[in-house]
Design a protein around this motif. Structure first.
Motif, PDB file in Angstrom:
ATOM      1  N   LEU A  38       7.228  13.553  10.574  1.00 51.68           N
ATOM      2  CA  LEU A  38       5.958  13.970   9.975  1.00 51.68           C
ATOM      3  C   LEU A  38       5.852  15.491   9.958  1.00 51.68           C
ATOM      4  CD1 LEU A  38       3.162  13.368   8.813  1.00 51.68           C
ATOM      5  CD2 LEU A  38       2.321  13.139  11.164  1.00 51.68           C
ATOM      6  N   ALA A  39       6.204  16.114  11.073  1.00 51.09           N
ATOM      7  CA  ALA A  39       6.125  17.572  11.164  1.00 51.09           C
ATOM      8  C   ALA A  39       7.033  18.238  10.122  1.00 51.09           C
ATOM      9  CB  ALA A  39       6.513  18.025  12.564  1.00 51.09           C
ATOM     10  N   ALA A  40       8.200  17.621   9.878  1.00 55.91           N
ATOM     11  CA  ALA A  40       9.166  18.188   8.934  1.00 55.91           C
ATOM     12  C   ALA A  40       8.837  17.859   7.483  1.00 55.91           C
ATOM     13  CB  ALA A  40      10.565  17.691   9.275  1.00 55.91           C
ATOM     14  N   GLY A  41       7.885  16.960   7.263  1.00 56.03           N
ATOM     15  CA  GLY A  41       7.527  16.572   5.909  1.00 56.03           C
ATOM     16  C   GLY A  41       8.414  15.494   5.321  1.00 56.03           C
ATOM     17  N   HIS A 100       0.821  -1.219   0.000  1.00 52.51           N
ATOM     18  CA  HIS A 100       0.000   0.000   0.000  1.00 52.51           C
ATOM     19  C   HIS A 100       0.854   1.268   0.000  1.00 52.51           C
ATOM     20  CE1 HIS A 100      -3.814   2.078   0.476  1.00 52.51           C
ATOM     21  NE2 HIS A 100      -3.299   2.786   1.477  1.00 52.51           N
ATOM     22  N   PHE A 101       1.985   1.220   0.693  1.00 53.60           N
ATOM     23  CA  PHE A 101       2.845   2.400   0.773  1.00 53.60           C
ATOM     24  C   PHE A 101       4.039   2.262  -0.162  1.00 53.60           C
ATOM     25  CE2 PHE A 101       0.442   2.432   4.646  1.00 53.60           C
ATOM     26  CZ  PHE A 101       0.211   3.785   4.911  1.00 53.60           C
ATOM     27  N   LYS A 102       4.534   3.382  -0.630  1.00 58.07           N
ATOM     28  CA  LYS A 102       5.726   3.369  -1.486  1.00 58.07           C
ATOM     29  C   LYS A 102       6.954   3.005  -0.659  1.00 58.07           C
ATOM     30  CE  LYS A 102       7.554   7.291  -2.779  1.00 58.07           C
ATOM     31  NZ  LYS A 102       7.749   8.577  -3.473  1.00 58.07           N
ATOM     32  N   VAL A 103       7.051   3.604   0.530  1.00 56.67           N
ATOM     33  CA  VAL A 103       8.198   3.380   1.408  1.00 56.67           C
ATOM     34  C   VAL A 103       7.721   3.325   2.856  1.00 56.67           C
ATOM     35  CG1 VAL A 103      10.403   4.289   2.271  1.00 56.67           C
ATOM     36  CG2 VAL A 103       9.773   4.605  -0.134  1.00 56.67           C
ATOM     37  N   GLY A 104       8.288   2.396   3.613  1.00 55.52           N
ATOM     38  CA  GLY A 104       8.094   2.364   5.062  1.00 55.52           C
ATOM     39  C   GLY A 104       9.462   2.463   5.699  1.00 55.52           C
ATOM     40  N   GLN A 105       9.721   3.522   6.457  1.00 54.03           N
ATOM     41  CA  GLN A 105      11.055   3.720   7.021  1.00 54.03           C
ATOM     42  C   GLN A 105      10.998   3.889   8.535  1.00 54.03           C
ATOM     43  OE1 GLN A 105      11.825   7.285   4.583  1.00 54.03           O
ATOM     44  NE2 GLN A 105      11.975   8.472   6.489  1.00 54.03           N
ATOM     45  N   THR A 106      11.956   3.277   9.233  1.00 51.11           N
ATOM     46  CA  THR A 106      12.006   3.411  10.689  1.00 51.11           C
ATOM     47  C   THR A 106      12.693   4.710  11.068  1.00 51.11           C
ATOM     48  OG1 THR A 106      14.046   2.112  10.763  1.00 51.11           O
ATOM     49  CG2 THR A 106      11.978   0.934  11.122  1.00 51.11           C
ATOM     50  N   THR A 107      12.204   5.323  12.154  1.00 54.17           N
ATOM     51  CA  THR A 107      12.756   6.600  12.606  1.00 54.17           C
ATOM     52  C   THR A 107      13.531   6.459  13.915  1.00 54.17           C
ATOM     53  OG1 THR A 107      10.730   7.151  13.829  1.00 54.17           O
ATOM     54  CG2 THR A 107      10.861   7.853  11.515  1.00 54.17           C
ATOM     55  N   GLY A 108      13.345   5.339  14.631  1.00 53.24           N
ATOM     56  CA  GLY A 108      14.124   5.079  15.834  1.00 53.24           C
ATOM     57  C   GLY A 108      13.411   5.329  17.144  1.00 53.24           C
ATOM     58  N   SER A 109      12.423   6.211  17.153  1.00 51.49           N
ATOM     59  CA  SER A 109      11.691   6.481  18.401  1.00 51.49           C
ATOM     60  C   SER A 109      10.336   7.075  18.072  1.00 51.49           C
ATOM     61  CB  SER A 109      12.472   7.450  19.306  1.00 51.49           C
ATOM     62  OG  SER A 109      12.441   8.775  18.782  1.00 51.49           O
ATOM     63  N   HIS A 110       9.441   7.067  19.068  1.00 51.79           N
ATOM     64  CA  HIS A 110       8.115   7.663  18.876  1.00 51.79           C
ATOM     65  C   HIS A 110       8.238   9.154  18.578  1.00 51.79           C
ATOM     66  CE1 HIS A 110       7.019   3.932  20.977  1.00 51.79           C
ATOM     67  NE2 HIS A 110       5.854   4.061  20.379  1.00 51.79           N
ATOM     68  N   GLU A 111       9.137   9.816  19.273  1.00 48.77           N
ATOM     69  CA  GLU A 111       9.312  11.250  19.059  1.00 48.77           C
ATOM     70  C   GLU A 111       9.848  11.528  17.658  1.00 48.77           C
ATOM     71  OE1 GLU A 111      11.740  12.620  22.276  1.00 48.77           O
ATOM     72  OE2 GLU A 111      10.010  12.888  23.607  1.00 48.77           O
ATOM     73  N   ASN A 112      10.818  10.743  17.224  1.00 48.42           N
ATOM     74  CA  ASN A 112      11.387  10.944  15.886  1.00 48.42           C
ATOM     75  C   ASN A 112      10.340  10.764  14.797  1.00 48.42           C
ATOM     76  OD1 ASN A 112      13.896  11.453  16.946  1.00 48.42           O
ATOM     77  ND2 ASN A 112      14.745   9.448  16.463  1.00 48.42           N
ATOM     78  N   ALA A 113       9.404   9.844  15.003  1.00 43.36           N
ATOM     79  CA  ALA A 113       8.359   9.624  14.008  1.00 43.36           C
ATOM     80  C   ALA A 113       7.488  10.870  13.859  1.00 43.36           C
ATOM     81  CB  ALA A 113       7.506   8.415  14.402  1.00 43.36           C
ATOM     82  N   VAL A 114       7.127  11.475  14.985  1.00 47.62           N
ATOM     83  CA  VAL A 114       6.316  12.706  14.951  1.00 47.62           C
ATOM     84  C   VAL A 114       7.101  13.846  14.301  1.00 47.62           C
ATOM     85  CG1 VAL A 114       5.220  14.483  16.377  1.00 47.62           C
ATOM     86  CG2 VAL A 114       4.892  12.063  16.930  1.00 47.62           C
ATOM     87  N   LEU A 167       3.701  18.090  22.178  1.00 49.50           N
ATOM     88  CA  LEU A 167       3.143  19.419  21.954  1.00 49.50           C
ATOM     89  C   LEU A 167       3.161  20.242  23.239  1.00 49.50           C
ATOM     90  CD1 LEU A 167       0.073  18.499  19.700  1.00 49.50           C
ATOM     91  CD2 LEU A 167       2.222  19.569  18.968  1.00 49.50           C
ATOM     92  N   ASN A 168       2.841  19.607  24.377  1.00 51.37           N
ATOM     93  CA  ASN A 168       2.851  20.311  25.657  1.00 51.37           C
ATOM     94  C   ASN A 168       4.238  20.818  26.033  1.00 51.37           C
ATOM     95  OD1 ASN A 168       0.119  19.892  25.997  1.00 51.37           O
ATOM     96  ND2 ASN A 168       0.364  18.043  27.242  1.00 51.37           N
ATOM     97  N   LYS A 169       5.270  20.130  25.532  1.00 48.93           N
ATOM     98  CA  LYS A 169       6.662  20.538  25.793  1.00 48.93           C
ATOM     99  C   LYS A 169       7.184  21.520  24.743  1.00 48.93           C
ATOM    100  CE  LYS A 169       8.027  16.118  27.921  1.00 48.93           C
ATOM    101  NZ  LYS A 169       8.923  14.938  27.750  1.00 48.93           N
ATOM    102  N   GLY A 170       6.368  21.798  23.728  1.00 51.16           N
ATOM    103  CA  GLY A 170       6.807  22.698  22.668  1.00 51.16           C
ATOM    104  C   GLY A 170       7.873  22.102  21.777  1.00 51.16           C
ATOM    105  N   MET A 171       7.868  20.761  21.646  1.00 50.83           N
ATOM    106  CA  MET A 171       8.917  20.077  20.886  1.00 50.83           C
ATOM    107  C   MET A 171       8.660  20.040  19.385  1.00 50.83           C
ATOM    108  SD  MET A 171       9.551  16.767  23.348  1.00 50.83           S
ATOM    109  CE  MET A 171      10.736  16.039  22.185  1.00 50.83           C
ATOM    110  N   VAL A 172       7.408  20.274  18.977  1.00 53.73           N
ATOM    111  CA  VAL A 172       7.055  20.131  17.558  1.00 53.73           C
ATOM    112  C   VAL A 172       6.808  21.519  16.974  1.00 53.73           C
ATOM    113  CG1 VAL A 172       5.621  18.869  15.925  1.00 53.73           C
ATOM    114  CG2 VAL A 172       5.875  18.006  18.248  1.00 53.73           C
ATOM    115  N   LYS A 173       7.646  21.885  15.993  1.00 54.45           N
ATOM    116  CA  LYS A 173       7.581  23.249  15.463  1.00 54.45           C
ATOM    117  C   LYS A 173       7.422  23.259  13.946  1.00 54.45           C
ATOM    118  CE  LYS A 173      10.608  24.911  19.176  1.00 54.45           C
ATOM    119  NZ  LYS A 173       9.535  25.562  19.942  1.00 54.45           N
ATOM    120  N   ARG A 174       6.882  24.361  13.469  1.00 53.02           N
ATOM    121  CA  ARG A 174       6.796  24.580  12.025  1.00 53.02           C
ATOM    122  C   ARG A 174       8.161  25.029  11.509  1.00 53.02           C
ATOM    123  NH1 ARG A 174       2.316  26.934  14.371  1.00 53.02           N
ATOM    124  NH2 ARG A 174       0.328  25.900  13.891  1.00 53.02           N
ATOM    125  N   THR A 175       8.276  25.129  10.201  1.00 53.21           N
ATOM    126  CA  THR A 175       9.554  25.541   9.611  1.00 53.21           C
ATOM    127  C   THR A 175       9.953  26.952  10.032  1.00 53.21           C
ATOM    128  OG1 THR A 175       8.346  26.208   7.611  1.00 53.21           O
ATOM    129  CG2 THR A 175       9.368  24.012   7.617  1.00 53.21           C
TER     130      THR A 175
END
Length: 312
Positions: free
Chosen positions: A189-192, A172-186, A213-221
């Motif tokens: 996604l945020a970085a595109g 179903h997907f073109k690529v499935g890639q591991t990111t290493g942690s739950h945080e890295n996965a988010v 999000l509560n820690k302010g870890m996920v930011k826009r460009t």
């Protein structure tokens, strides 16, 4: 001729020699216990969250409890298999792996009760809210971000359930890639870097995403903080068993009972330390057994079989 008191002393000494040695306390054999956790957030966040609880365990058990923050899931699995880790915290799938590779010597004893009284959690697939993707069907031919191959919510459950639902990830997907942690996965996604990312989710206000999000870890460009409105869930798994804490089955029974008792009593004996584990979201610990994770073992066996088919 020996005096009476000397005879009594001699008889007592001989009796002590003839009597089997009294079994040593488990504290003499286990002056230090090691607790390790599969990675769910960065090391600093994990230490901050768990240090008060580990201090509580040390006080309750009367021996030093050392916290080990693992770099990946395999480190905890192998460490407990080799008996270098006495207590491990897993997802259901990584616990099942540890139980298998240890020959059944790693067994679950407690999991947590959610704020609504339920036990268990979900795997979800997030997409950016500003994307065109709204469902699993929309994501055909895109890039998916995994967590770790031993993560239940971040790999095992999506593979298992999506295949059952007719959306095998490798097709179903073109690529499935591991990111290493739950945080890295988010963050990916945020970085595109990926179009979708899988992660754990307890409720609308209790997930890895909300913690970040509560820690302010996920930011826009542009550096501004992102909010829940910037993400949406495109897929959600059936309910998974609660993530278990597991100890070594061959440890002394009184030690295992003491560990389980300390966990179950934590909300009453050290409310603040317990609350910090989940930002006050969880209600308490509930006891579990290997029987509660039989489905997780079956999931692992299925995944192993799929790997063998692809390799052959």
């Amino acid at each position: 001729m020996l005096r009476r008191d000397a005879l009594v002393l001699l008889a007592s000494s001989l009796a002590m020699l003839a009597t089997p040695a009294v079994a040593q306390s488990w504290k003499e054999k286990y002056p230090e216990l090691v607790m390790a956790l599969v990675p769910a957030e960065n090391a600093t966040g994990t230490l901050d969250r768990y240090t008060p609880f580990v201090n509580y365990l040390s006080k309750e058990l009367g021996v030093k409890v050392t916290l080990r923050v693992a770099s990946d899931y395999t480190a905890v699995i192998e460490g407990q298999k080799n008996k270098q880790i006495h207590i491990g915290f897993y997802g259901p799938g990584s616990y099942a792996r540890a139980n298998t590779v240890s020959g059944g010597n790693v067994v679950p004893f407690v999991t947590t009760k959610n704020s609504d009284g339920s036990i268990g959690y979900y795997s979800v697939m997030y997409v950016r809210a500003d994307s065109k993707y709204k469902s699993i069907e929309d994501l055909k031919g895109t890039t998916l971000g995994f967590v770790d191959v031993e993560s239940t919510s971040g790999f095992k459950a999506p593979n298992f359930f999506l295949t059952q639902q007719g959306f095998p990830i490798d097709k179903h997907f073109k690529v499935g890639q591991t990111t290493g942690s739950h945080e890295n996965a988010v963050l990916a996604l945020a970085a595109g870097t990926v179009d979708a990312a899988v992660n754990w989710w307890n409720s609308e206000d209790d997930s890895n995403l909300t913690r970040m999000l509560n820690k302010g870890m996920v930011k826009r460009t542009d550096g501004s903080p992102m909010t829940k409105a910037d993400f949406r869930i495109a897929w959600k798994s059936p309910l998974l068993p609660g993530s278990p804490y597991a100890y070594l089955a061959d440890m002394p029974e009184d030690l295992k009972k003491a560990i389980a008792k300390a966990f179950v009593e934590a909300p009453q004996k050290d409310k603040d330390a317990f609350a910090k584990l989940s930002d006050g979201k969880d209600l308490g610990f509930v006891e579990v057994t290997a029987k509660d994770y039989e489905e997780s073992v079956r999931m692992n066996l299925w995944l192993d079989e799929q790997r063998k088919k692809k390799a052959s």
